[in-house]
Design a protein around this motif. Structure first.
Motif, PDB file in Angstrom:
ATOM      1  N   ALA A 195      84.777 -41.611  70.472  1.00 45.15           N
ATOM      2  CA  ALA A 195      83.665 -42.425  70.971  1.00 45.15           C
ATOM      3  C   ALA A 195      83.810 -42.582  72.473  1.00 45.15           C
ATOM      4  N   GLY A 196      83.219 -41.654  73.210  1.00 37.44           N
ATOM      5  CA  GLY A 196      83.337 -41.704  74.664  1.00 37.44           C
ATOM      6  C   GLY A 196      82.453 -42.797  75.229  1.00 37.44           C
ATOM      7  N   SER A 197      81.220 -42.446  75.512  1.00 37.03           N
ATOM      8  CA  SER A 197      80.279 -43.449  76.011  1.00 37.03           C
ATOM      9  C   SER A 197      79.762 -44.351  74.894  1.00 37.03           C
ATOM     10  N   GLY A 198      80.029 -43.991  73.652  1.00 37.59           N
ATOM     11  CA  GLY A 198      79.443 -44.739  72.533  1.00 37.59           C
ATOM     12  C   GLY A 198      80.298 -45.914  72.094  1.00 37.59           C
ATOM     13  N   LEU A 199      80.182 -47.027  72.821  1.00 34.94           N
ATOM     14  CA  LEU A 199      81.032 -48.189  72.521  1.00 34.94           C
ATOM     15  C   LEU A 199      80.771 -48.744  71.120  1.00 34.94           C
ATOM     16  N   ALA A 200      79.577 -48.489  70.589  1.00 30.52           N
ATOM     17  CA  ALA A 200      79.245 -49.013  69.263  1.00 30.52           C
ATOM     18  C   ALA A 200      80.145 -48.422  68.179  1.00 30.52           C
ATOM     19  N   ASP A 201      80.732 -47.275  68.461  1.00 30.40           N
ATOM     20  CA  ASP A 201      81.518 -46.594  67.445  1.00 30.40           C
ATOM     21  C   ASP A 201      83.019 -46.792  67.600  1.00 30.40           C
ATOM     22  N   LEU A 202      83.413 -47.775  68.393  1.00 25.79           N
ATOM     23  CA  LEU A 202      84.837 -48.029  68.572  1.00 25.79           C
ATOM     24  C   LEU A 202      85.490 -48.284  67.219  1.00 25.79           C
ATOM     25  N   ALA A 203      86.639 -47.677  66.993  1.00 29.67           N
ATOM     26  CA  ALA A 203      87.290 -47.784  65.683  1.00 29.67           C
ATOM     27  C   ALA A 203      88.590 -48.570  65.743  1.00 29.67           C
ATOM     28  N   THR A 204      89.073 -48.894  66.926  1.00 31.57           N
ATOM     29  CA  THR A 204      90.318 -49.649  67.019  1.00 31.57           C
ATOM     30  C   THR A 204      90.137 -50.998  66.318  1.00 31.57           C
ATOM     31  N   SER A 205      91.117 -51.350  65.478  1.00 28.93           N
ATOM     32  CA  SER A 205      90.934 -52.544  64.656  1.00 28.93           C
ATOM     33  C   SER A 205      91.915 -53.638  65.043  1.00 28.93           C
ATOM     34  N   ALA A 206      91.530 -54.861  64.716  1.00 26.87           N
ATOM     35  CA  ALA A 206      92.366 -56.031  64.988  1.00 26.87           C
ATOM     36  C   ALA A 206      92.434 -56.873  63.714  1.00 26.87           C
ATOM     37  N   THR A 207      93.645 -57.288  63.359  1.00 27.99           N
ATOM     38  CA  THR A 207      93.825 -58.119  62.174  1.00 27.99           C
ATOM     39  C   THR A 207      94.450 -59.437  62.615  1.00 27.99           C
ATOM     40  N   HIS A 218      86.426 -35.426  79.348  1.00 26.14           N
ATOM     41  CA  HIS A 218      87.221 -34.278  78.886  1.00 26.14           C
ATOM     42  C   HIS A 218      87.025 -33.079  79.806  1.00 26.14           C
ATOM     43  N   GLY A 219      85.818 -32.945  80.333  1.00 20.62           N
ATOM     44  CA  GLY A 219      85.533 -31.815  81.210  1.00 20.62           C
ATOM     45  C   GLY A 219      86.266 -31.885  82.537  1.00 20.62           C
ATOM     46  N   TYR A 220      86.738 -33.084  82.855  1.00 20.30           N
ATOM     47  CA  TYR A 220      87.445 -33.283  84.131  1.00 20.30           C
ATOM     48  C   TYR A 220      88.938 -32.969  84.002  1.00 20.30           C
ATOM     49  N   THR A 221      89.377 -32.701  82.780  1.00 22.68           N
ATOM     50  CA  THR A 221      90.799 -32.410  82.564  1.00 22.68           C
ATOM     51  C   THR A 221      90.997 -30.939  82.219  1.00 22.68           C
ATOM     52  N   ASN A 222      92.242 -30.505  82.279  1.00 21.65           N
ATOM     53  CA  ASN A 222      92.494 -29.092  81.974  1.00 21.65           C
ATOM     54  C   ASN A 222      92.664 -28.813  80.482  1.00 21.65           C
ATOM     55  N   GLU A 223      92.225 -29.747  79.644  1.00 17.04           N
ATOM     56  CA  GLU A 223      92.043 -29.432  78.218  1.00 17.04           C
ATOM     57  C   GLU A 223      91.000 -28.335  78.045  1.00 17.04           C
TER      58      GLU A 223
END
Lengths: 601, 601
Positions: free
Chosen positions: A169-181, B420-425
């Motif tokens: 999820a680059g620009s898509g903040l809505a899809d953040l998957a990091t979770s907090a418990t 990602h395009g800015y890195t050498n990946e």
């Protein structure tokens, strides 16, 4: 070649002639300041840049940070450079005296750190991100959080980051998957992977304070379910002592094309069961808080882009004044000595375009800083509100225009130096690489264009838009009092007409047409609005320069003002007219790429 | 991600639909060729690129050649890659069979080596420069010189360079200071320093044959006193055996921002008293001979820029079809799955613009190659002459337009990949760096613009200009027979009108105004003419695509043709209208930078 970083005369022009930064000393917060303290802060920045940043500029680029699987190794000279910034107070020049700051207005702070940014934007990145992190916690954290995290960050013992982006999820903040418990102690266990964390790991400080976006278990989907957490690299006890490692580990470093002074990290949170995090503010309000830091970061990005452009301009200008090559078309004598390349019209084109881009961009960033000062300290409530409305509105342009035109300026700097500019004999190729990131991070160009057109223009009954147009009209009014500015004043008025017609058409389309089509050319709208706003900044500079000329100044100042008027002339003749082309595209709702189907590519 | 280098279907389109390369097999020189042999050559190039070039693409960039003061060390995998090219015949695909060449038409040779260039433009640089060196000696050298130098170069045992630039005379060939002294044996002793010699030293061949511009003692000043010499790294005896070192020494390697597969060298000739050189052709004719190689090199530069752009386009297209992120503006459902980014209109903008730039640029280069074939083998004398006139005229545009728009395309490829395009990946940041050199070497953008406006347009009673306009009109005539092309045909006609009016005004200015002012906006003229010429190439592609559609093709081909028409539509809607702005600047003789005085900067 003598290495001049920036033109001090130009910086003074912005502060004391274009924007009246001295007037700010009448406000209680800045009462202890004066022109002299401003100049001292700028001189401090210049000296540190000259002594610590400039000598390692190339090394920082060539010797990228490395990660041996356990820790990050960095060029050893980076730490003394950053320490010098911290000790000078320039790590947080706007912060209160009691935090070790200089309590400077934002506009002066920008100029005071300009040499540092121009000489090593990504080295400065460590302290400026830490500063922005502090500002967020000060605004939204508890007094305990401020005491525990902000105080050591302000002291320079800790560093700060923001950790938003995830691999999927680059620009898509809505899809953040990091979770907090939530745990029984009222803390949270954070689990997830973040990438592109600038300054995410290094050996420059005792601790690193990550501001992490994550989703509390059971929270709503989308951006409404995202919360913000303080997640330190090392845990800290009640006495403030740094203790054991938190469950935060560096997965790797990205190898970037430029900006190599600052690590860009992939970080795993909670691989061992969960990293301990502390909620900032309320649950599910994370995006709103993060935008506190994000808006600041967006202006930082624009500023850095503008300063990198200025730096390349200055370098190529110095080069063009010394380097001899070729003869003018009018020269018929092959025996005559080669001329200095600044004598070639096409080299002056590349210099004047750089000047128009870089100084136009930086003046816009400083205008934004002045608005930030007004938001914070203008005596009048209405003035504060007006400044806030306009700053919010202009943020996508302040972020984007310098990021788009900065690299163009840097490309011209390379071209002035020719083949030499393409090699690491000179720093201009590094500027070009460094600057390319700026239209990507903190919201890409496309994201900014949608923010402007779909959100900022219609917001609040077009309050920001109207505010902006109305201030432009005020300046046009002023400009018409200067004989030398009749033409650009009329041209800007006509440009506003173009902007108004275009805006009307596009907003109409957003009602009538499929919204995806109506917004498809948003980037062109951003370009159009951006060029008009920068034309406005040039008219403002023209007013200040005309006023300067009217004072019958000494020769150096006179030349300086004439240079400003010439760059204004260039911008209005070569750049502003492009808006006609973009207007047509926007008003026609040109659909060439919108209609392009995937299978046609 | 699967690594596709170029779109084979597209390459076939150019060869067999846009330009009728198959018809060339009717000419005696290509009588043994057929569509099958063309396809076999292309497939050979593709396989070598896939097997040898692609696996080392990143390594070549990261592990730059080094110089230990005695010899150059290069990535060991470069030699097998180059050897594979040599053994396949693709090192000199146009050369006669008897020299080990493939005797292919230039247009087919370009496509056959396209995969190699796209996967490793600077690795291929060694053989393509050697090839151009051979072509020059074949045209202007003696039979003995051909036997001694060209034969081993064609065999791949020797490599070739061109050594023009000097530290104090970059683009200014008139100021070359390298000197040549005639010895009693009829040879010359060469003394001087050259820089930016591509492939100037390496360990890939038994010997390196430099073509060196130098001034014979007593020769006239300026370019009329410059002669051309063969100066080998190692001397060669009458039997062709490689003997002792010549007095040619590597002073150092340049560290370039990109194009790192190929060494860029500073070479000292004659530090020990004079390096032995052999005069090519007559004395004082060196510039004329060098332009034989230079014109070829200019087209190579444009072609390489176009192919690097195509390569980035293909890579970012593959990425955009797979990567999922975000939702469309019309999506109100945060629970819906993120879309593939190609579904975002703004990503399609960046892809379609890349397609329009890269395919427009490459089709122009292939048009140039077709003209080169006609110069060489058209059955009719008038046809050969007409092709020569047009190719000479278009060379500055073929060199410049791809070099200017190629990097723009590569910048968009980075933007599609975001952070990602800015890195050498991913290789797109390397393409961006590699491509930046192309508007500098073999004559900068500014030099090309003066060549076009001051030399090529007025030359020979405007023969090239007239030829160009007249061919454009012929194609417009053809285009009007296709209903889908009415609009662009009319637009190109209008664009020609703009071009004609502008040209008239500028030529008038060259008579009436100070010549330095009249030529000051030459870069804008190059941009204007370039956009019109590329619009023409797109109209040509539109004609071929419309013809393809009329054949009621299968679905894949149908989509391919529709894609061509869509890129055409994009170019005409978004890019071509810019010429109106540039026309205004040119016709007004805008003087903002011309009038800008040095002391104003």
């Amino acid at each position: 070649m003598a290495a001049s970083i920036l033109n001090v005369r130009d910086l003074h022009f912005y502060l004391f002639e274009l924007f009246d930064a001295q007037a700010l000393t009448a406000r209680p917060r800045y009462a202890e300041h004066s022109k002299e303290t401003y100049l001292a802060a700028i001189e401090t920045g210049r000296k540190i840049a000259q002594r610590y940043f400039l000598p390692i500029r190339q090394k920082v680029d060539v010797q990228q940070p490395t990660f041996d699987g356990k820790q990050v190794h960095m060029l050893p000279e980076i730490k003394p450079a950053i320490d010098a910034v911290i000790q000078s107070g320039l790590a947080c020049p706007e912060a209160d005296y009691e935090w070790g700051g200089m309590q400077l207005p934002a506009i002066v702070a920008s100029v005071a750190t300009s040499f540092l940014s121009a000489a090593g934007s990504t080295t400065l990145g460590y302290t400026s991100l830490t500063n922005a992190n502090c500002n967020l916690i000060e605004a939204h954290g508890t007094p305990e959080q401020i005491a525990k995290w902000v105080v050591p960050m302000r002291q320079g013992r800790f560093a700060g980051t923001m950790a938003m982006t995830e691999p999927s999820a680059g620009s898509g903040l809505a899809d953040l998957a990091t979770s907090a418990t939530r745990t029984e102690e009222g803390r949270y266990l954070i689990t997830g992977n973040k990438i592109f964390i600038s300054g995410g790991d290094h050996n420059l400080s005792e601790n690193i304070v990550h501001l992490v976006l994550a989703r509390i278990k059971g929270a709503p989907k989308g951006i409404k379910g995202v919360s913000l957490f303080i997640v330190p690299k090392y845990l800290v006890d009640e006495t403030g002592a740094v203790g054991s490692r938190n469950d935060v580990s560096l997965a790797g470093l990205f190898h970037k094309m430029g900006g190599r002074g600052q690590t860009s990290c992939a970080i795993n949170f909670g691989e061992q069961g969960g990293s301990i995090g502390y909620l900032v503010g309320e649950e599910n309000q994370g995006i709103r808080y993060m935008f506190h830091m994000m808006n600041e970061a967006r202006i930082m990005v624009g500023t850095s882009a503008a300063l990198t452009a200025l730096s390349g301009y200055q370098y190529s200008l110095d080069y063009a004044k010394e380097r001899r090559q070729g003869r003018l078309p009018s020269s018929r004598d092959p025996l005559s000595a080669p001329v200095r390349i600044i004598e070639h019209a096409d080299v002056r084109r590349m210099l004047l375009a750089q000047k128009a881009y870089a100084e136009g961009a930086y003046s816009l960033c400083l205008f934004g800083a002045q608005l930030a000062d007004d938001v914070r300290t203008a005596p009048d409530e209405a003035e504060r509100r007006s400044a806030k409305v306009l700053l919010d509105f202009l943020t996508p342009i302040i972020k984007s225009w310098p990021s788009e035109y900065g690299p163009r300026a840097n490309s011209l700097a390379i071209q002035v130096l020719g083949g030499h500019g393409y090699t690491n004999e000179h720093p201009v190729e590094m500027f070009y690489r460094d600057n390319r990131l700026n239209s990507i991070h903190e919201g890409t160009y496309g994201v900014q264009s949608l923010d402007l057109l779909a959100r900022k223009v219609p917001a609040d009954n077009m309050a920001g838009y109207t505010n902006c147009i109305s201030r432009m009209r005020d300046d046009i009014e002023t400009a018409t009092q200067h004989p030398a500015l009749q033409e650009p004043a009329a041209a800007l008025l006509a440009a506003i007409q173009v902007l108004e017609e275009t805006t009307g058409a596009v907003l109409g389309g957003m009602q009538k047409l499929h919204i995806d089509l109506a917004l498809a050319n948003s980037v062109k709208y951003l370009e159009l609005f951006g060029n008009v706003v920068v034309a406005w900044m040039w008219l403002k500079q023209g007013i200040a320069a005309s006023a300067g000329l009217a004072r019958d100044p000494h020769a150096d100042d006179r030349n300086f003002y004439l240079g400003k008027l010439q760059a204004l002339k260039y911008f209005y003749a070569y750049e502003l007219p492009e808006i006609q082309v973009w207007k047509q595209i926007l008003c026609d709702f040109e659909d060439a790429f919108y209609m392009a189907r995937e299978e046609w590519f």
